[in-house]
Scaffold this active site. Structure first.
Site, PDB file in Angstrom:
ATOM      1  N   ALA A  28      10.575  -0.099   2.892  1.00  0.00           N
ATOM      2  CA  ALA A  28       9.846   1.086   3.355  1.00  0.00           C
ATOM      3  C   ALA A  28      10.196   1.472   4.795  1.00  0.00           C
ATOM      4  O   ALA A  28      10.437   0.618   5.642  1.00  0.00           O
ATOM      5  CB  ALA A  28       8.335   0.920   3.262  1.00  0.00           C
ATOM      6  N   GLY A  29      10.197   2.772   5.020  1.00  0.00           N
ATOM      7  CA  GLY A  29      10.360   3.312   6.364  1.00  0.00           C
ATOM      8  C   GLY A  29      11.747   3.819   6.687  1.00  0.00           C
ATOM      9  O   GLY A  29      11.941   4.494   7.692  1.00  0.00           O
ATOM     10  N   ASN A  39      13.062   4.234  -1.391  1.00  0.00           N
ATOM     11  CA  ASN A  39      12.877   5.237  -2.442  1.00  0.00           C
ATOM     12  C   ASN A  39      13.015   6.643  -1.863  1.00  0.00           C
ATOM     13  O   ASN A  39      13.965   7.364  -2.133  1.00  0.00           O
ATOM     14  CB  ASN A  39      11.499   5.039  -3.110  1.00  0.00           C
ATOM     15  N   THR A  40      12.054   7.003  -1.006  1.00  0.00           N
ATOM     16  CA  THR A  40      11.995   8.382  -0.512  1.00  0.00           C
ATOM     17  C   THR A  40      13.253   8.800   0.240  1.00  0.00           C
ATOM     18  O   THR A  40      13.685   9.952   0.123  1.00  0.00           O
ATOM     19  CB  THR A  40      10.757   8.549   0.394  1.00  0.00           C
ATOM     20  N   LYS A  94       6.904  -6.512  -7.606  1.00  0.00           N
ATOM     21  CA  LYS A  94       6.810  -6.103  -6.207  1.00  0.00           C
ATOM     22  C   LYS A  94       5.326  -5.908  -5.940  1.00  0.00           C
ATOM     23  O   LYS A  94       4.716  -4.961  -6.431  1.00  0.00           O
ATOM     24  CB  LYS A  94       7.575  -4.800  -5.950  1.00  0.00           C
TER      25      LYS A  94
END
Lengths: 74, 259
Positions: B187-188, B209-210, B100
């Site tokens: 992401a986001g 992830n987050t 990645k």
């Protein structure tokens, strides 16, 4: 004579100066640092080493060594 | 194999959710969240071993690599050279040529430096890597990455870790329309509806992830994300109705009592 056989090498390991008794191979360096060779990758003077070559690669005075592993990330 | 699988560089995946390994409160929670997510591909970061403290366990103690495909990232790299070095190290550490690819261009937004990203993509593709570049949601950049040999393109939905959701839905649709390689929204994502929207727009997969690791209950959120990705994909395949300005009654307008 002892000095010649087992002199201190100045290397840069992960950005920090380190003195190690040498001569030694990358495998021996990992052993000395108690690092499991199967879990890391090693860059030696900007060249990434194949794991199979750890035992044949000599660390020399002034060498730059990076030892990395996987950590959590996204 | 289910008919709705997708393929990157010849490798077929059933799950369209890719998850990370960062920011978990404990390895045990991470393991359970990974299971609940149903993900088959998991991202990891490459970092210097802590020489002075060797007591820490290895992340790989908690990832069953017979079950999951590892996707090493180049997160935190700010130049093509750093990213290339990190990708090469990740390949040796994980014995896989998948990466990645991230080349960051700005500290506050963590937006990619697309010029350096393209350069690193070209080099790594030449070296035999399967390159999955993290990019801005720019259809032209995505097309250039594809031309450079990227195995997929991974446009951001919003800044990394922001949880803002898909900021430019139209661009994601255009990127999907333009691309011949898989599109992974990376992401986001903040919550399940964001993941569902990404899939409804036609994304082939979503990477996060987050949104999972940072949730109050990461294991429950992982399951929510799995279901959202499935729901969004199904809705995309089902074909949504067009948007209209005014109402269109669902019940017959004839035969009303008293008229």
């Amino acid at each position: 004579m002892c000095d010649k056989m087992n002199r201190g090498l100045q290397i840069t390991l992960n950005g920090d100066r380190l003195e190690v008794a040498g001569p030694l191979t990358v495998s021996e360096l990992l052993d000395r640092l108690e690092i499991d060779a199967r879990r890391v990758a090693v860059e030696h003077n900007l060249v990434v080493l194949k794991r199979a070559t750890f035992g044949d690669t000599l660390v020399r005075d002034g060498d730059q060594v990076e030892i990395v592993n996987f950590v959590g990330g996204g | 194999m289910t008919p709705d699988s997708f393929t990157i560089a010849g490798k077929t995946f059933t799950s369209r959710l890719l998850v990370g390994t960062g920011k978990y409160s404990s390895p045990a929670v991470m393991v359970k969240a990974h299971e609940a997510s149903g993900a088959e591909m998991i991202t990891v970061a490459v970092r210097r071993v802590n020489i002075s403290d060797r007591s820490k366990e290895s992340l790989l103690d908690y990832i069953d690599t017979s079950k999951y495909t590892l996707l090493p990232n180049t997160a935190g790299c700010y130049t093509a050279d750093e990213a290339i070095r990190t990708a090469r190290l990740g390949r040796e550490a994980g014995l896989s040529n998948w990466v990645k690819l991230e080349v960051i261009g700005d500290e506050r937004t963590l937006f990619p430096d697309n010029e350096a990203l393209l350069e690193a993509t070209r080099v790594l593709v030449r070296e035999g890597f399967v390159v999955l570049p993290y990019t801005t949601d720019d259809p032209v950049v995505c097309r250039k990455l594809e031309e450079a040999g990227a195995a997929a393109v991974m446009p951001l939905g919003a800044p990394i870790g922001s949880g803002l959701g898909i900021q430019n839905a139209n661009n994601i649709r255009i990127i999907r329309e333009f691309s011949r390689v898989p599109v992974i929204v990376d992401a986001g994502v903040g919550t399940a509806s964001d993941a569902a929207l990404a899939m409804e727009l036609g994304a082939d997969a979503v990477l996060m992830n987050t949104a999972i690791a940072g949730a109050q209950d990461p294991i429950a959120m992982a399951e929510a994300m799995k279901l959202a990705v499935q729901a969004g994909r199904l809705a995309y395949l089902a074909g949504r109705i067009p948007r209209k300005m005014y109402a269109n009654a669902s019940s017959p307008v004839e035969g009303l009592v008293g008229r």
